[in-house]
Design an enzyme around this catalytic site. Sequence first.
Site, PDB file in Angstrom:
ATOM      1  N   ASP A  44     -16.989  -2.407  57.544  1.00  0.00           N
ATOM      2  CA  ASP A  44     -16.228  -3.537  57.038  1.00  0.00           C
ATOM      3  C   ASP A  44     -17.087  -4.802  57.007  1.00  0.00           C
ATOM      4  O   ASP A  44     -17.842  -5.079  57.950  1.00  0.00           O
ATOM      5  CB  ASP A  44     -15.044  -3.728  58.005  1.00  0.00           C
ATOM      6  CG  ASP A  44     -14.067  -4.763  57.555  1.00  0.00           C
ATOM      7  OD1 ASP A  44     -13.523  -4.607  56.462  1.00  0.00           O
ATOM      8  OD2 ASP A  44     -13.857  -5.744  58.301  1.00  0.00           O
TER       9      ASP A  44
ATOM     10  N   GLU B 102     -19.009  -2.225  52.878  1.00  0.00           N
ATOM     11  CA  GLU B 102     -18.196  -3.171  52.127  1.00  0.00           C
ATOM     12  C   GLU B 102     -18.988  -4.459  52.049  1.00  0.00           C
ATOM     13  O   GLU B 102     -19.211  -5.123  53.063  1.00  0.00           O
ATOM     14  CB  GLU B 102     -16.860  -3.455  52.808  1.00  0.00           C
ATOM     15  CG  GLU B 102     -15.989  -4.279  51.886  1.00  0.00           C
ATOM     16  CD  GLU B 102     -15.030  -5.204  52.577  1.00  0.00           C
ATOM     17  OE1 GLU B 102     -14.011  -5.560  51.978  1.00  0.00           O
ATOM     18  OE2 GLU B 102     -15.294  -5.594  53.722  1.00  0.00           O
TER      19      GLU B 102
HETATM   20  C1  GLC Z   1     -12.316  -6.336  54.995  1.00  0.00           C
HETATM   21  C2  GLC Z   1     -11.038  -5.555  54.836  1.00  0.00           C
HETATM   22  C3  GLC Z   1      -9.905  -6.516  54.704  1.00  0.00           C
HETATM   23  C4  GLC Z   1      -9.862  -7.386  55.957  1.00  0.00           C
HETATM   24  C5  GLC Z   1     -11.199  -8.092  56.151  1.00  0.00           C
HETATM   25  C6  GLC Z   1     -11.291  -8.730  57.502  1.00  0.00           C
HETATM   26  O1  GLC Z   1     -12.621  -7.062  53.860  1.00  0.00           O
HETATM   27  O2  GLC Z   1     -11.141  -4.712  53.720  1.00  0.00           O
HETATM   28  O3  GLC Z   1      -8.681  -5.850  54.541  1.00  0.00           O
HETATM   29  O4  GLC Z   1      -8.838  -8.326  55.850  1.00  0.00           O
HETATM   30  O5  GLC Z   1     -12.263  -7.167  56.103  1.00  0.00           O
HETATM   31  O6  GLC Z   1     -11.429  -7.748  58.479  1.00  0.00           O
END
Ligand code: GLC
Length: 589
Positions: free
Chosen positions: A246, A308
């Site tokens: 993440d 991500e």
């Molecule tokens: C990532 C997740 C999202 C979350 C963010 C903070 O972007 O996909 O859903 O709110 O991280 O953890």
Amino acid sequence: MRTCRRLFTCRLALVLTFSFYLIGGFDSAIAQAGPTPAGKKLIHGSSDDPWWKHAVIYEIYPRSFQDSNGDGVGDIRGIISRLDYLQDLGIDAIWLTPMYPSPLVDFGYDVSDYTAIDPLYGTLDDFDLLVAEAKKRNIRVITDLVANHTSDQHPWFLESRSSRDNPKRDWYIWRDGKGANRPPNNWESWFGHSAWTFDAATNQYYYHYFYKEQPDLNWRNPEVRHAMYGVMRFWLDRGVSGFRIDAVSRLFEDPRLRDDVIIPGVNVYGDPNIRHKYTDDLPEVHDVLREMRHLVDGYPGNPVLISEADEPNIAQLTKMYGKDDEIQLPMDFQIADVNRLSAPIFRRLLREIEHNPAHGQPLYFFSNHDQPRQWDRYGDGVHNDQIAKLMAALLLATPATPLMYYGEEIGMRTTPPVRREDVQDPIGKLGWPAEKGRDGERTPMQWDASKDAGFSTADRTWLPVPPIAGDYNVQVESYDPDSILAFYKRLLALRRSQPALQSQGCILLDRENPFVLSFLRKGPHHGEFVLVILNMSAEPRQLALHLAPFGITQKAARVLLSAPQQPSQSISFTDLTLAPFGVLLAATQ
Ligand code: GLC
């Protein structure tokens, strides 16, 4: 994470033009990327040709997939009960968003214990059972690693905030302010307002890229790295096949705390717009990625790392691969965020991304738990179901690893709350009405036409079941050969049966065509090709493709799959008509 909430209506020209486009030429660089580089025989599943290059990955948002105990929230036992469905669909791996214990401020992305399961979803035994049951069906399990921040209720943070000389103080980013009510600098949270929160007990500010309940870990501290790598081992030892990491580009911040650059305008929260220059994509991120890769490479079965990181361009995205010693599958936000049907844009991105200097494997997706669903985002309001099939083909017929989002295969649509008091996602409360939050793309999976759509038996589900669930659900669509679900199933089956669709690389055709995206996938045998044609316009389009330069001498091909259904089982390359938003896959053998 990108909350891309602007829905584009793609108004494509309505003038009926029958255009004849010749092949734009052979894209030699892409064409060279054949299925067996350097004549090497690749064995699927070996480390030369690992499973994740060919897998279809399916994101499950556990709160919304299947509730097994009637509390209105999905859980692990629920997921287990739907594994047969996923196997039948043709899924190779599932990515589960967080199910760790959490105060649920960010619905699980605020973790208070990394090595346990929140009772809301079940137990560690349930998790082990899920991994085992999935394995029986040849489905791998990928978990979410929330590495950038913890919950403010995590014992590490409780210790850290307890005093300035606590041994865990330096596990987070604590700094003095510039004076009364003056944070250390102008950094802003992605979720609105200052990224610094004052803690009166120790008279310092702590930093959080996201909500104030999600303090950022200090990745410069070796103890933090050690602890997080321990978390990775914990889950790998339980049999997971990798991690989706993440918010990975946000792991480091400028140690000099320089102010970010202010750019014109204000955001939906009313803050000045800034460029996150000093809190995003710092080079130190790559040291961590190498360490993580080294760790997973020590495990059998080629575990995968998915990042991500919404990289702004191909150069930045390419960096995520390192020298094949960092991320194997960076999520490609450029493809995800095109937000309109445009053959030239997709053609350019396909070329650019496949051609990335790191020779890394692309990972495509269009919808997820942070993005409005593709049915609305790419739909034109008239042909949405047909466009859903076109998007499926774009996702599943290119050489990228596809990442589906639960429910896209039945054409689930974004259903945002209509009243502020119904909003669950805090950014929706903060930014209402300009920002309604992400509830709309997280509604319960639609299994059948019953009250809770087969998702639950609760009086009230955590998010309401969309009214459209009566028409768009797994059960109804399973009986309809023209449904979006039936199309996905046929396409997923084709990916398995056609070696050309499992190869790497594609040959872009007809490269000046403004409306139709066409490409060839090349199989391992001489003359074995799959031709993919996607009409991205609301008009019928006629094509004349000359494929002789690619060694295709015959004039006709066998239709493998089409939507709407082609009138005949055979098509002519030189006289081909595609319906509005029509999809065609044909084999040259
Ligand atoms: C990532 C997740 C999202 C979350 C963010 C903070 O972007 O996909 O859903 O709110 O991280 O953890």
